[in-house]
Design an enzyme around this catalytic site. Structure first.
Site, PDB file in Angstrom:
ATOM      1  N   LYS A  84      38.514 -19.260  33.164  1.00  0.00           N
ATOM      2  CA  LYS A  84      37.529 -18.272  32.698  1.00  0.00           C
ATOM      3  C   LYS A  84      36.381 -18.225  33.684  1.00  0.00           C
ATOM      4  O   LYS A  84      36.097 -19.217  34.362  1.00  0.00           O
ATOM      5  CB  LYS A  84      36.990 -18.684  31.320  1.00  0.00           C
ATOM      6  CG  LYS A  84      36.402 -17.537  30.530  1.00  0.00           C
ATOM      7  CD  LYS A  84      37.467 -16.792  29.749  1.00  0.00           C
ATOM      8  CE  LYS A  84      36.913 -15.599  29.041  1.00  0.00           C
ATOM      9  NZ  LYS A  84      37.877 -15.037  28.096  1.00  0.00           N
ATOM     10  N   ASP A  96      36.153  -9.466  29.895  1.00  0.00           N
ATOM     11  CA  ASP A  96      35.725 -10.103  28.653  1.00  0.00           C
ATOM     12  C   ASP A  96      34.457  -9.324  28.283  1.00  0.00           C
ATOM     13  O   ASP A  96      34.265  -8.199  28.757  1.00  0.00           O
ATOM     14  CB  ASP A  96      35.477 -11.610  28.855  1.00  0.00           C
ATOM     15  CG  ASP A  96      35.341 -12.369  27.534  1.00  0.00           C
ATOM     16  OD1 ASP A  96      36.370 -12.758  26.957  1.00  0.00           O
ATOM     17  OD2 ASP A  96      34.206 -12.575  27.044  1.00  0.00           O
ATOM     18  N   THR A 149      44.342  -6.197  22.554  1.00  0.00           N
ATOM     19  CA  THR A 149      43.750  -7.333  21.838  1.00  0.00           C
ATOM     20  C   THR A 149      43.607  -6.989  20.353  1.00  0.00           C
ATOM     21  O   THR A 149      44.040  -7.749  19.484  1.00  0.00           O
ATOM     22  CB  THR A 149      42.387  -7.712  22.441  1.00  0.00           C
ATOM     23  OG1 THR A 149      42.519  -7.783  23.856  1.00  0.00           O
ATOM     24  CG2 THR A 149      41.887  -9.034  21.897  1.00  0.00           C
TER      25      THR A 149
HETATM   26  O1  2IT Z   1      39.570 -13.922  25.823  1.00  0.00           O
HETATM   27  C1  2IT Z   1      40.538 -13.397  26.381  1.00  0.00           C
HETATM   28  O2  2IT Z   1      41.707 -13.707  26.134  1.00  0.00           O
HETATM   29  C2  2IT Z   1      40.266 -12.368  27.397  1.00  0.00           C
HETATM   30  N1  2IT Z   1      39.107 -12.069  27.639  1.00  0.00           N
HETATM   31  C3  2IT Z   1      41.382 -11.714  28.142  1.00  0.00           C
HETATM   32  C4  2IT Z   1      41.888 -12.564  29.241  1.00  0.00           C
HETATM   33  C5  2IT Z   1      42.863 -11.893  30.165  1.00  0.00           C
HETATM   34  O3  2IT Z   1      43.145 -12.505  31.197  1.00  0.00           O
HETATM   35  O4  2IT Z   1      43.350 -10.806  29.864  1.00  0.00           O
END
Ligand code: 2IT
Length: 447
Positions: free
Chosen positions: A126, A166, A209
Site C-alpha cells: 500500500k 484508494d 468494489t
Molecule cells: O483497498 C483496496 O483493496 C484498494 N484500494 C484497491 C487495491 C487495488 O490494488 O486495486
C-alpha cells in the site's frame, strides 16, 4: 498459544510506536489465527509471524511541487511493500491529509490477507501521501502526481509492485501517474490498475468494489436464510465504493436509506435511486467532499450535520467511508435498533471493541478484507488483461467478480467451521487468507 500471540502483538507495538491503526489490524488478525498456529508449530519455529508483521520494504520520500500561486509545497509519499509470498505487491495509493506510516501499514497488512482471499496471485502492499486533494485544481493534482511518480517509478513494475487507487486517488490521478511512469521509463505496461478504458483499464473496475461488497452481503444473508430484496440498508460514504454498493443494492431490490460525508449524513426514506445515484458522482466531482447539497436538491431527504448514519434503524449496515467509523457507542445503538447484519465496505471501518460487542449480541459481521476484495480482484484481472495485450468485456469481468466473491464467502465460512468457531466471518476470513500466505512463506525459506 494465547501467550505467544500476545508476545507477537507486544513486538508489533514496540517496533511501531504511535501507529494504533496498524496495531489494531495486527491484533485482529493474530487473535484470529491462534488456532492455526496451534495446529502448525513449525510456523512458530520458522519465525513466520515475526516476519509477517514486518514489511519486506518501506519507502518514504519527499514530494515537492508548485501550487497555482507559484508557492513550493512539500508532501511526504510512502510505499510499504508488505508481503510478496504469493505474488507481486498489490494495493492502492491513498492521498489524504491524515496519511502517515500507521495508516499505510494497516492498509498494507490488511491487503496481504485480502489479496490472498481472492485466490489470485497477488502479494500485499500500500502507498500514498499526506496530500489532501480537496479543493485542488486539476493542474495542481497533475503536478503533484508527476512529482510523486518521479520517485515511485523506480520501486514499482508489473512483476514487482502494482499500485492502484484508494481514497483521493481515482481515474484522474491514475491517468497522471501512468503518464509520468511511461515518460520516465519508456515502457507501456500494466504497472498501475484502475486505468481509463482508453489506455488499458478494465471494464467494470470502478464499480467492482461496491458490486463485490453487495455480492458478499447477499451470501451472508443467504447463509442465514434471508434475502437482500426488501431490506433497508444504511450506507456511509458517497465515494466510489458507496456508489457501486448503492447501484448493486438497488439492482437486487434492497432500499438504501442513507449515504454520508465528512460533513454529516443524508437520510432518504424514499431510497437513493435513479438520478440520486448519479448525483453522488456530481457531489464527488465538486471536489468539496461534502454531501449536504443532496438534501437541497432532493427535498424528501434530510441532512444531519456532524452525525453518522448508524443512529438510523436498518436491516443491514454497510460502512463505505473510512477506517474506524463505527465505535462501541455506534455498535450499541445498532444492537438496540435490532441490527442483524453489518457488512464492511471501507477498510477496517469498525473498531475491535465494536466488532466484539456486535458479535456477542448476535450480529453477523462481514469483514472488509473479504467483502471489499472484489476491487483488488478486478485489479488483478486488469493486470492479466494488460499482460495478455487484450481486452475483456464487461460481462466477462462481472461473471468472474461474482464467482470470486461467492468463493471468498464460502472459503471464509469453511475456515471458521474447520476450527470449530461457528459462523465467525472475521476469524474465518483471517484464517483463510493467512493459510495460503503461510504455506507459500514456508516453501520459500527464511526470506
Ligand atoms: O483497498 C483496496 O483493496 C484498494 N484500494 C484497491 C487495491 C487495488 O490494488 O486495486
Amino acid at each position: 498459544m494465547a501467550n505467544l500471540v500476545e508476545q507477537y502483538i507486544e513486538i508489533a507495538k514496540k517496533r511501531n510506536p504511535g501507529e494504533p491503526e496498524f496495531i489494531q489490524t495486527v491484533e485482529e488478525v493474530l487473535t484470529s489465527i491462534e488456532p492455526v498456529l496451534e495446529a502448525h508449530p513449525e510456523y512458530v519455529e520458522a519465525g513466520l509471524i515475526e516476519r509477517l508483521i514486518e514489511p519486506e520494504r518501506g519507502i518514504s520520500f519527499r514530494v515537492p511541487w508548485v501550487d497555482d500561486e507559484g508557492k513550493v509545497q512539500v508532501n511526504r509519499g510512502y510505499r510499504y511493500e508488505f508481503n510478496s509470498a504469493i505474488g507481486p505487491y498489490k494495493g492502492g495509493l491513498r492521498f489524504a491529509a491524515n496519511v502517515y506510516p500507521g495508516i499505510i501499514k494497516f492498509l498494507g497488512f490488511e491487503q496481504i490477507f485480502k489479496n490472498s482471499l481472492t485466490g489470485l496471485p497477488i502479494g500485499g502492499g500500500k502507498g500514498g501521501a499526506d496530500f489532501d486533494p480537496t479543493g485542488k485544481s486539476d493542474a495542481e493534482v497533475m503536478r503533484f502526481c508527476q512529482s510523486f511518480m518521479t520517485e515511485l517509478y523506480r520501486h514499482i513494475g508489473p512483476h514487482t509492485d502494482v499500485p492502484a487507487g484508494d481514497m483521493g486517488v481515482g481515474a484522474r490521478e491514475i491517468g497522471y501517474l501512468f503518464g509520468q511512469y511511461k515518460r520516465l521509463t519508456n515502457r507501456y505496461e500494466g504497472v498501475l490498475t484502475g486505468k481509463g478504458l482508453a489506455y488499458g483499464g478494465l471494464a467494470g473496475r470502478t464499480e467492482a468494489t461496491g458490486y463485490g461488497i453487495v455480492f458478499f452481503a447477499r451470501e451472508m444473508l443467504k447463509h442465514c436464510g434471508e434475502e437482500l430484496a426488501g431490506k433497508t440498508v444504511a450506507v456511509s460514504g458517497f465515494g466510489n465504493v458507496s456508489w457501486g454498493t448503492v447501484q448493486k443494492l438497488n439492482e437486487l431490490g434492497a432500499k438504501v436509506i442513507t449515504i454520508s460525508g465528512p460533513d454529516g449524513y443524508i437520510y432518504d426514506p424514499d431510497g437513493v435511486t435513479g438520478e440520486k445515484v448519479d448525483y453522488m458522482l456530481e457531489l464527488r466531482a465538486s471536489g468539496k467532499n461534502i454531501c449536504s447539497p443532496y438534501a437541497e436538491k432532493f427535498p424528501g431527504a434530510t441532512f444531519y450535520a456532524g452525525k453518522k448514519p448508524w443512529e438510523v434503524k436498518a436491516d443491514l449496515y454497510i460502512p463505505c467511508a473510512t477506517q474506524n467509523e463505527i465505535h462501541i457507542e455506534d455498535a450499541k445503538t445498532m444492537v438496540a435498533n435490532g441490527c442483524k447484519f453489518l457488512c464492511e465496505g471501507a477498510n477496517m471501518p469498525t473498531t475491535n471493541e465494536a466488532i466484539e460487542y456486535l458479535q456477542k449480541n448476535g450480529v453477523i459481521v462481514g469483514p472488509s478484507k473479504a467483502a471489499n476484495a472484489g476491487g483488488v480482484a478486478c485489479s488483478c484481472i486488469e493486470m492479466g488483461q494488460n499482460a495478455g495485450h487484450t481486452v475483456f468485456s464487461p460481462a466477462q469481468v462481472y461473471e468472474q467478480l461474482e464467482t470470486i466473491m461467492v468463493n471468498i464467502h464460502k472459503n471464509a465460512a469453511a475456515a471458521c467451521e474447520k476450527y470449530g468457531l461457528g459462523y465467525d466471518l472475521i476469524k474465518g476470513a483471517n484464517i483463510a487468507g493467512f493459510e495460503k500466505v503461510a504455506e507459500a512463506m514456508m516453501a520459500q525459506g527464511i526470506v
